[in-house]
Scaffold this motif. Structure first.
Motif, PDB file in Angstrom:
ATOM      1  N   ARG A  22       0.829  -1.206   0.000  1.00  0.00           N
ATOM      2  CA  ARG A  22       0.000   0.000   0.000  1.00  0.00           C
ATOM      3  C   ARG A  22       0.869   1.264   0.000  1.00  0.00           C
ATOM      4  O   ARG A  22       0.596   2.229  -0.712  1.00  0.00           O
ATOM      5  CB  ARG A  22      -0.911  -0.027   1.234  1.00  0.00           C
ATOM      6  CG  ARG A  22      -1.664   1.251   1.505  1.00  0.00           C
ATOM      7  CD  ARG A  22      -2.743   1.531   0.506  1.00  0.00           C
ATOM      8  NE  ARG A  22      -3.528   2.689   0.926  1.00  0.00           N
ATOM      9  CZ  ARG A  22      -4.105   3.549   0.114  1.00  0.00           C
ATOM     10  NH1 ARG A  22      -4.003   3.391  -1.190  1.00  0.00           N
ATOM     11  NH2 ARG A  22      -4.799   4.562   0.580  1.00  0.00           N
ATOM     12  N   ASP A  23       1.953   1.242   0.789  1.00  0.00           N
ATOM     13  CA  ASP A  23       2.791   2.436   0.933  1.00  0.00           C
ATOM     14  C   ASP A  23       3.735   2.648  -0.243  1.00  0.00           C
ATOM     15  O   ASP A  23       3.985   3.781  -0.656  1.00  0.00           O
ATOM     16  CB  ASP A  23       3.615   2.346   2.221  1.00  0.00           C
ATOM     17  CG  ASP A  23       2.756   2.453   3.473  1.00  0.00           C
ATOM     18  OD1 ASP A  23       1.614   2.960   3.375  1.00  0.00           O
ATOM     19  OD2 ASP A  23       3.224   2.036   4.551  1.00  0.00           O
ATOM     20  N   TYR A  24       4.285   1.539  -0.776  1.00  0.00           N
ATOM     21  CA  TYR A  24       5.336   1.649  -1.792  1.00  0.00           C
ATOM     22  C   TYR A  24       4.955   1.024  -3.137  1.00  0.00           C
ATOM     23  O   TYR A  24       5.653   1.263  -4.131  1.00  0.00           O
ATOM     24  CB  TYR A  24       6.612   0.960  -1.302  1.00  0.00           C
ATOM     25  CG  TYR A  24       7.207   1.569  -0.061  1.00  0.00           C
ATOM     26  CD1 TYR A  24       7.937   2.753  -0.117  1.00  0.00           C
ATOM     27  CD2 TYR A  24       7.050   0.954   1.182  1.00  0.00           C
ATOM     28  CE1 TYR A  24       8.498   3.311   1.022  1.00  0.00           C
ATOM     29  CE2 TYR A  24       7.604   1.502   2.325  1.00  0.00           C
ATOM     30  CZ  TYR A  24       8.320   2.678   2.244  1.00  0.00           C
ATOM     31  OH  TYR A  24       8.869   3.226   3.372  1.00  0.00           O
ATOM     32  N   GLU A 175       5.221   0.551 -15.476  1.00  0.00           N
ATOM     33  CA  GLU A 175       4.398  -0.195 -14.525  1.00  0.00           C
ATOM     34  C   GLU A 175       4.091  -1.552 -15.163  1.00  0.00           C
ATOM     35  O   GLU A 175       4.013  -1.661 -16.378  1.00  0.00           O
ATOM     36  CB  GLU A 175       3.077   0.539 -14.219  1.00  0.00           C
ATOM     37  CG  GLU A 175       3.261   1.927 -13.612  1.00  0.00           C
ATOM     38  CD  GLU A 175       3.566   2.983 -14.656  1.00  0.00           C
ATOM     39  OE1 GLU A 175       2.968   2.927 -15.769  1.00  0.00           O
ATOM     40  OE2 GLU A 175       4.428   3.842 -14.402  1.00  0.00           O
ATOM     41  N   LYS A 194       9.842   4.158  -7.803  1.00  0.00           N
ATOM     42  CA  LYS A 194       9.586   5.591  -7.709  1.00  0.00           C
ATOM     43  C   LYS A 194       8.628   5.875  -6.555  1.00  0.00           C
ATOM     44  O   LYS A 194       7.539   5.300  -6.487  1.00  0.00           O
ATOM     45  CB  LYS A 194       8.982   6.114  -9.022  1.00  0.00           C
ATOM     46  CG  LYS A 194       8.899   7.631  -9.103  1.00  0.00           C
ATOM     47  CD  LYS A 194       8.440   8.065 -10.492  1.00  0.00           C
ATOM     48  CE  LYS A 194       8.488   9.575 -10.650  1.00  0.00           C
ATOM     49  NZ  LYS A 194       8.054   9.976 -12.012  1.00  0.00           N
ATOM     50  N   LEU A 195       9.031   6.739  -5.653  1.00  0.00           N
ATOM     51  CA  LEU A 195       8.209   7.079  -4.496  1.00  0.00           C
ATOM     52  C   LEU A 195       7.215   8.178  -4.845  1.00  0.00           C
ATOM     53  O   LEU A 195       7.293   8.809  -5.903  1.00  0.00           O
ATOM     54  CB  LEU A 195       9.107   7.514  -3.333  1.00  0.00           C
ATOM     55  CG  LEU A 195      10.140   6.486  -2.871  1.00  0.00           C
ATOM     56  CD1 LEU A 195      10.982   7.052  -1.718  1.00  0.00           C
ATOM     57  CD2 LEU A 195       9.464   5.187  -2.456  1.00  0.00           C
ATOM     58  N   ARG A 196       6.292   8.413  -3.939  1.00  0.00           N
ATOM     59  CA  ARG A 196       5.223   9.383  -4.202  1.00  0.00           C
ATOM     60  C   ARG A 196       5.753  10.801  -4.364  1.00  0.00           C
ATOM     61  O   ARG A 196       5.116  11.639  -5.013  1.00  0.00           O
ATOM     62  CB  ARG A 196       4.192   9.317  -3.078  1.00  0.00           C
ATOM     63  CG  ARG A 196       3.404   8.009  -3.070  1.00  0.00           C
ATOM     64  CD  ARG A 196       2.493   7.884  -1.882  1.00  0.00           C
ATOM     65  NE  ARG A 196       1.766   6.603  -1.895  1.00  0.00           N
ATOM     66  CZ  ARG A 196       0.999   6.182  -0.916  1.00  0.00           C
ATOM     67  NH1 ARG A 196       0.826   6.924   0.173  1.00  0.00           N
ATOM     68  NH2 ARG A 196       0.379   5.010  -1.018  1.00  0.00           N
ATOM     69  N   ASP A 197       6.922  11.082  -3.772  1.00  0.00           N
ATOM     70  CA  ASP A 197       7.489  12.429  -3.905  1.00  0.00           C
ATOM     71  C   ASP A 197       8.329  12.581  -5.165  1.00  0.00           C
ATOM     72  O   ASP A 197       8.951  13.624  -5.399  1.00  0.00           O
ATOM     73  CB  ASP A 197       8.319  12.789  -2.670  1.00  0.00           C
ATOM     74  CG  ASP A 197       9.544  11.890  -2.481  1.00  0.00           C
ATOM     75  OD1 ASP A 197       9.802  11.030  -3.346  1.00  0.00           O
ATOM     76  OD2 ASP A 197      10.244  12.062  -1.464  1.00  0.00           O
ATOM     77  N   GLN A 219      -4.459  -2.574  -9.490  1.00  0.00           N
ATOM     78  CA  GLN A 219      -4.866  -1.176  -9.298  1.00  0.00           C
ATOM     79  C   GLN A 219      -6.273  -0.960  -9.852  1.00  0.00           C
ATOM     80  O   GLN A 219      -7.112  -0.313  -9.218  1.00  0.00           O
ATOM     81  CB  GLN A 219      -3.866  -0.257 -10.002  1.00  0.00           C
ATOM     82  CG  GLN A 219      -4.234   1.226  -9.930  1.00  0.00           C
ATOM     83  CD  GLN A 219      -3.155   2.101 -10.535  1.00  0.00           C
ATOM     84  OE1 GLN A 219      -2.200   2.468  -9.882  1.00  0.00           O
ATOM     85  NE2 GLN A 219      -3.300   2.430 -11.820  1.00  0.00           N
ATOM     86  N   PRO A 227      -1.628   0.879  -5.481  1.00  0.00           N
ATOM     87  CA  PRO A 227      -1.029   1.586  -6.614  1.00  0.00           C
ATOM     88  C   PRO A 227      -0.073   0.726  -7.422  1.00  0.00           C
ATOM     89  O   PRO A 227       0.759   0.001  -6.868  1.00  0.00           O
ATOM     90  CB  PRO A 227      -0.259   2.731  -5.929  1.00  0.00           C
ATOM     91  CG  PRO A 227       0.138   2.149  -4.602  1.00  0.00           C
ATOM     92  CD  PRO A 227      -0.998   1.250  -4.197  1.00  0.00           C
ATOM     93  N   THR A 229       3.007   0.768  -9.018  1.00  0.00           N
ATOM     94  CA  THR A 229       4.096   1.720  -8.833  1.00  0.00           C
ATOM     95  C   THR A 229       5.115   1.649  -9.963  1.00  0.00           C
ATOM     96  O   THR A 229       5.501   0.576 -10.416  1.00  0.00           O
ATOM     97  CB  THR A 229       4.798   1.452  -7.488  1.00  0.00           C
ATOM     98  OG1 THR A 229       3.819   1.447  -6.460  1.00  0.00           O
ATOM     99  CG2 THR A 229       5.830   2.517  -7.192  1.00  0.00           C
TER     100      THR A 229
END
Length: 280
Positions: A22-24, A175, A194-197, A219, A227, A229
């Motif tokens: 979920r986070d990455y 992706e 790739k991170l959200r920032d 997704q 996501p 990613t």
């Protein structure tokens, strides 16, 4: 910041693994059921195959998507105009072609990895909030049951010759198309997420690690909750430019009739993406 490895055998493994997804968009597992000795044997045997002339006897045919894909027809990531620096072999069970001397080992690995994948999809569903789970038209693990579209790809990123396009990647940012990708750690580094920032994070490639990432179909099925990613494989640093990199992703594809959302079935989604990649 780094991706923390989750012990597959821990009591809270499912929860922590899904939180990482979920986070990455990625999760890392250790002490999982897949045998490292089997993975290393596959790497060794297929490196010999990629170095042989035999590979050209298995050249893929458009419309089938199984067999050998040489560097000159390698994928071009969506939004890019330079092909990735790689060659690969697609193995589909039960219908795909495969060198007879390599098939038994590859099939045994695929079956073991698919069993792990069914567990991981069950974990994802278990820790999907009710508002998300209501979008799943059937249990996630049953979406891949008896699917003949799940793809095992043997990837060879060859040593650099010095003549490559300077803007080329071993795999440009992209992706994955499928539900989940199951990936034993490669024999060389280079994978980044790739991170959200917008920054890039190295994905660990320690021996025995199992890397899992979300694909576009999950997704789509989760209405965006999980996501898909963006990730990439960098060209090697100068000290590693003479080394091959091998990896063994298993792309979990649903049966073609699976309904992902109001917009797509698995079949319609796959066809759309393959056209974008220029390989269909």
């Amino acid at each position: 910041m780094k991706l923390e490895a989750v012990n597959y055998q821990d009591a809270d493994a499912a929860k922590r693994f899904v939180e990482s997804l979920r986070d990455y968009g990625f999760g890392v597992l250790i002490h999982h059921p897949l045998a490292q000795s089997q993975i290393e044997s596959i790497y060794q045997n297929w490196l010999a195959f990629f170095h042989s002339e035999e590979k050209y006897h298995y050249h893929f045919k458009k419309g089938c998507m199984d067999g050998y894909f040489p560097p000159d027809v390698s994928e071009t990531a969506k939004g890019y105009h330079v092909k990735d620096i790689k060659e690969y072999f697609h193995f589909y069970h039960p219908w795909g072609i495969c060198p007879p001397e390599l098939k038994a080992e590859l099939l045994a690995y695929r079956q073991a990895a698919n069993q792990v994948a069914e567990t991981l999809l069950t974990w994802v569903e278990q820790y999907s909030p009710p508002a998300v789970a209501q979008h799943y038209r059937e249990p996630l693990s049953s979406m891949i049951a008896d699917s003949d579209q799940t793809l095992l790809r043997v990837l060879h990123y060859p040593p650099l010759s010095g003549t490559e396009n300077p803007s080329a990647f071993r795999a440009a940012a992209h992706e994955d198309i499928n539900l989940l990708t199951i990936l034993p750690a490669a024999n060389e580094p280079g994978l980044q997420v790739k991170l959200r920032d917008g920054s890039w994070l190295d994905v660990p490639c320690d021996t025995g690690y199992l890397i899992v990432n979300i694909g576009d179909m999950l997704q789509e099925a989760s209405a965006g909750y999980f996501p898909s990613t963006t990730h990439r494989v960098l060209a090697p640093t100068p000290e590693h430019r003479h080394k091959s990199r091998l990896s063994l992703p298993l792309f979990l594809h649903p049966r073609q009739d699976v309904v992902l959302s109001e917009r797509y079935t698995a079949e319609s989604y796959l066809k759309e993406r393959l056209k974008e990649l220029g390989v269909a």
